[in-house]
Design an enzyme around this catalytic site. Structure first.
Site, PDB file in Angstrom:
ATOM      1  N   HIS A 291       0.951  -1.382   0.018  1.00  0.00           N
ATOM      2  CA  HIS A 291       0.093  -0.176  -0.152  1.00  0.00           C
ATOM      3  C   HIS A 291       1.008   0.980   0.069  1.00  0.00           C
ATOM      4  CE1 HIS A 291      -4.419  -2.050   2.192  1.00  0.00           C
ATOM      5  NE2 HIS A 291      -3.673  -2.378   0.614  1.00  0.00           N
TER       6      HIS A 291
ATOM      7  N   TYR B  93      -9.547   5.248   7.046  1.00  0.00           N
ATOM      8  CA  TYR B  93      -9.618   5.911   8.904  1.00  0.00           C
ATOM      9  C   TYR B  93     -10.995   6.650   8.573  1.00  0.00           C
ATOM     10  CZ  TYR B  93      -5.399   3.776  10.031  1.00  0.00           C
ATOM     11  OH  TYR B  93      -4.009   2.909  10.014  1.00  0.00           O
TER      12      TYR B  93
ATOM     13  N   PRO C 146      -4.469   0.051  17.922  1.00  0.00           N
ATOM     14  CA  PRO C 146      -4.535  -0.150  17.035  1.00  0.00           C
ATOM     15  C   PRO C 146      -4.400   0.985  16.262  1.00  0.00           C
ATOM     16  CG  PRO C 146      -6.628  -1.109  17.602  1.00  0.00           C
ATOM     17  CD  PRO C 146      -6.008  -0.678  19.168  1.00  0.00           C
TER      18      PRO C 146
ATOM     19  N   LYS D 123       0.493   0.116  14.831  1.00  0.00           N
ATOM     20  CA  LYS D 123       2.192  -0.677  15.270  1.00  0.00           C
ATOM     21  C   LYS D 123       2.516  -1.784  16.259  1.00  0.00           C
ATOM     22  CE  LYS D 123       3.613   3.174  12.719  1.00  0.00           C
ATOM     23  NZ  LYS D 123       4.316   3.104  11.866  1.00  0.00           N
TER      24      LYS D 123
ATOM     25  N   TYR E 264       3.513   6.172   9.918  1.00  0.00           N
ATOM     26  CA  TYR E 264       2.794   5.733  10.350  1.00  0.00           C
ATOM     27  C   TYR E 264       4.212   4.083   8.654  1.00  0.00           C
ATOM     28  CZ  TYR E 264      -0.926   2.793   8.168  1.00  0.00           C
ATOM     29  OH  TYR E 264      -2.188   2.013   8.228  1.00  0.00           O
TER      30      TYR E 264
END
Length: 390
Positions: free
Chosen positions: A72, A201, A293, A297, A385
């Site tokens: 991704h 998200y 979550p 990580k 990220y």
């Protein structure tokens, strides 16, 4: 029995450490409380940083990930009815993440361990750690009703939040930092195609939502719920109706629904134990720290702990140096706290908190707007990220 390193726990961190040690010629035994089948039945997150992927390559357990994993290059942030793509690849100079389920990582590492002759003892009950504050630690356990003992040089506690390793640490030396969040994630897995080719998200007045995936045909979805919610009160239809309310109209329209094959509610917490080393015993992964979550990580932090501990043990056996051993805890904790900060920040950015009030809500909206419209803020989000350097 005698070995050089006893590893307690056959999750990804224990198996990864064991495989790297075996590849380096360092003898090790993995002890696991439950059966192999039970370990493989646990469904966990699966967004891997490049560093974690590289370690699976190093362990010789990355072939299936290369074939089946989903690289991704970005993800979407949704708020105020709009979708905003975070271009991870462009913002970080070419880095990306890999979507590949933790269960599959565990299976691949188990297969590699069996192929290379590594020893794993399943159904090892009543594991106890002894004398790790001296030069001759050992571990006892019961197998088929018979007590067994393994003498060793070091003990790696990779047995999770509820395992024996952290419980064995002297209370006078252990300091715990914890934050419990006032909500949980209701999650389902369904054999339906993902709503989007990348993760979404969503910050919504009804609460957070996440659209994730395990493959092109299996989706993992979550919605924020109060801690007193019960999973049996959530039918599949109720869940699908709720998550679609929290998405933009185009995403809601594109979502394919179907029967869930797993449904559960997970509370969210941030947790760190300090230090991570007690003489010749080390805490690794969830035994030493938990993250919510939101920032993906947990597994990646376990991998970085393994990186630091493996390097330290290889230095010890190769160069007879204690430098890496002595520095393990401080080195790992520096990265852990940065990931804790990021996971906390992502959680506060994306969720609705019951006590925030109007001022808190306006601050969150301003933070979201700044994050997607400032390149500096977007870069900071992206570099955290995809994973900070080891």
């Amino acid at each position: 029995m005698r070995t050089q390193v006893v590893i307690i726990g056959s999750g990804p961190s224990g198996l990864l450490l064991g495989q790297l040690l075996s590849n380096a010629g360092i003898d090790n035994v993995v002890l696991e409380r439950v059966t192999k089948e039970y370990v493989l039945s646990r469904i966990r997150a699966g967004v891997l940083e490049e560093g974690a992927c590289a370690m699976l390559e190093e362990a010789g357990a990355a072939e299936r990930m290369r074939l089946e994993g989903l690289p991704h290059d970005g993800f979407d942030l949704t708020f105020d009815g709009q979708r905003h793509r975070i271009d991870l690849h462009g913002l970080t100079g070419g880095k990306r993440v890999m979507v590949y389920g933790q269960t599959e990582v565990t299976r691949d590492l188990m297969d590699q361990r069996e192929k290379t002759g590594g020893k794993t003892v399943y159904e090892a009950a009543d594991v106890e750690l002894h004398d790790f504050d001296g030069d001759k630690p050992y571990v006892t356990y019961r197998k088929d009703g018979v007590e067994q003992r393994i003498d060793c040089d070091f003990i790696a506690g990779c047995d999770g939040f509820h395992g024996a390793s952290r419980k064995a640490a002297p209370a006078s030396l252990l300091k715990v930092y914890e934050k419990v969040y006032p909500f949980g994630w209701l999650g389902i897995i369904a054999d339906v195609p993902p709503v989007n080719h990348e993760l979404i998200y969503s910050n919504h007045p009804r609460g957070f939502a996440l659209c994730s995936m395990r493959s092109h045909t299996r989706s993992r979805y979550y919605v924020q719920v109060p801690l007193d919610e019960k999973v049996e009160d959530w039918s599949d239809d109720r869940f699908w109706d709720e998550i679609r309310r929290r998405l933009t109209p185009d995403a809601a329209e594109a979502m394919t629904t179907g029967p869930s094959i797993e449904k559960s509610i997970a509370p969210l917490r941030s947790f760190v134990a300090e230090p991570l080393r007690f003489g010749r015993m080390f805490l690794v992964g969830d035994a030493g720290h938990i993250v919510p979550p939101t920032g993906a990580k947990g597994l990646n932090l376990a991998a970085s702990d393994v990186r630091y501990l493996f390097d330290a043990l290889r230095e010890y056996y190769g160069e007879k140096s204690m430098a890496g051993i002595d520095g393990y805890s401080a080195r790992a904790l520096r990265r852990i706290w940065k990931a804790e900060r990021f996971s906390w920040w992502m959680t506060t950015l994306m969720h609705r908190f019951p006590d925030d009030g109007g001022f808190g809500q306006k601050i969150q909206e301003a933070e979201l707007d700044y994050t997607v419209n400032s390149r500096a803020a977007s870069v900071a989000l992206a570099e955290n990220y995809v994973g900070l350097p080891y």
